[in-house]
Scaffold this motif. Structure first.
Motif, PDB file in Angstrom:
ATOM      1  N   THR A 286      33.081  43.665  35.380  1.00  0.00           N
ATOM      2  CA  THR A 286      33.792  42.384  35.409  1.00  0.00           C
ATOM      3  C   THR A 286      32.959  41.269  36.031  1.00  0.00           C
ATOM      4  N   ARG A 288      31.028  39.016  34.939  1.00  0.00           N
ATOM      5  CA  ARG A 288      30.929  37.727  34.255  1.00  0.00           C
ATOM      6  C   ARG A 288      32.267  36.995  34.207  1.00  0.00           C
ATOM      7  N   GLN A 289      33.268  37.453  34.942  1.00  0.00           N
ATOM      8  CA  GLN A 289      34.583  36.834  34.897  1.00  0.00           C
ATOM      9  C   GLN A 289      34.825  35.984  36.138  1.00  0.00           C
ATOM     10  N   THR A 293      40.406  35.383  37.649  1.00  0.00           N
ATOM     11  CA  THR A 293      40.683  36.481  36.720  1.00  0.00           C
ATOM     12  C   THR A 293      40.569  37.818  37.428  1.00  0.00           C
TER      13      THR A 293
END
Length: 320
Positions: A286, A288-289, A293
């Motif tokens: 995760t 790149r989130q 988020t």
């Protein structure tokens, strides 16, 4: 040159200050909305699944019309029997997900002003919740496999004449374990803990779909993979990558896990190595989130996870 996403404003969609400014009612409403998002934020009985619910005016609890079960927003979740205000749990999750290389229990305890024991258990509950999504995952396509050893450090003697060859089994502690990772290129990451790399082969056969292209280094433990998969090997003494054969994404995962061990925790007990390994797999998947988020994903995982069999009443059982 284009700015990296994690350095941009779009990656910062949640601030800890906004959580700490929440009232008790706002924090509770946020928990309710996340837990029962599939029912538009309307409570559902965790025992029988009935939608017909009584709401109490004096307390933040509900009662099921079908089975008469009374429940709160954290009943039946990993936060069941909580002692802290809900706002503190939202803040703890925000602090946890914002730490790119992991978070020590000491730091979390200082940020929340709670005992080290409280922070230790809370952090492990979050690790259990976010790692539970890996339980039934299988990988396919192009999968990199690699292993890295952790624990079992033998301190070197002061004088040279007293030093022993730490490579020999007789001079080791027997606590060393290997984290074997299976990482799908542009996909999921699955870590497991074994005593040696060759012990991981049956698990790899179980979790990696037949017909997958597997990439591994020249360690002899991976020779058995050729019988089931199209296996491409890379000799790291010659090159790190050769015609698409590499384990660079698996090494990227181990880099994050090593940084967590060295820079945050300083020591990871072999008893909990699997939990830290799964946490770093989640962080890597995760990465790149946006942090908002990540906060939503971690909170939803915690509120959909049942009461922990490992961490509920941990200190009452006098475990260390």
């Amino acid at each position: 040159m284009a700015q990296h996403f994690l350095l941009s404003a779009k990656a910062r969609t949640l601030s800890l200050a906004s959580i700490l400014r929440m009232s008790d009612d706002q924090a509770h409403a946020a928990f309710v909305a996340i837990r029962w998002s599939a029912n538009d934020g309307e409570p559902v009985c965790p025992r029988c699944g009935c939608l017909a619910i009584y709401t109490y005016a004096a307390r933040r609890i509900w009662k099921c019309k079908a089975c008469n079960h009374q429940f709160s927003v954290t009943s039946g979740t990993i936060f069941a029997s909580r002692k802290l205000p809900i706002r503190d749990y939202l803040a703890a999750i925000a602090i946890f997900v914002n730490a790119a290389k992991g978070l020590s229990a000491l730091q979390l305890g200082r940020d929340l002003d709670v005992q080290h024991k409280t922070a230790f258990v809370l952090a492990h509950k979050l690790r259990e919740a976010i790692g539970s999504g890996q339980a039934d995952t299988t990988l396919s396509g192009h999968v990199e496999v690699d292993g890295a050893y952790f624990g079992g450090h033998v301190k070197q003697e002061n004088r040279k004449e007293d030093r022993k060859d730490r490579r020999l089994a007789v001079n080791q502690t027997g606590k060393r374990q290997v984290v074997v990772v299976m990482r799908e290129r542009e996909g999921r990451t699955l870590p497991f803990v074994f005593r040696s790399e060759d012990e991981a082969v049956p698990t790899i056969r179980e979790r990696v779909v037949s017909g997958t292209t597997v990439y591994a280094d020249e360690a002899p433990g991976w020779d058995a993979l050729h019988a089931r998969f199209d296996t491409k090997r890379i000799n790291h003494s010659i090159a790190f990558s050769d015609d698409g054969a590499c384990t660079n994404q698996a090494e990227s995962y181990f880099s994050r896990l090593r940084r967590a061990e060295w820079g945050q925790h300083h020591h990871i007990s072999g008893k909990y190595l699997g939990a830290y390994a799964r946490e770093m797999a989640w962080r890597e998947d995760t990465r790149r989130q946006a942090n908002g988020t990540l906060h939503g994903l971690a909170t939803a995982a915690a509120l959909s996870h049942p009461v922990s069999r490992m961490w509920a009443g941990y200190w009452q059982r006098n475990q260390a």
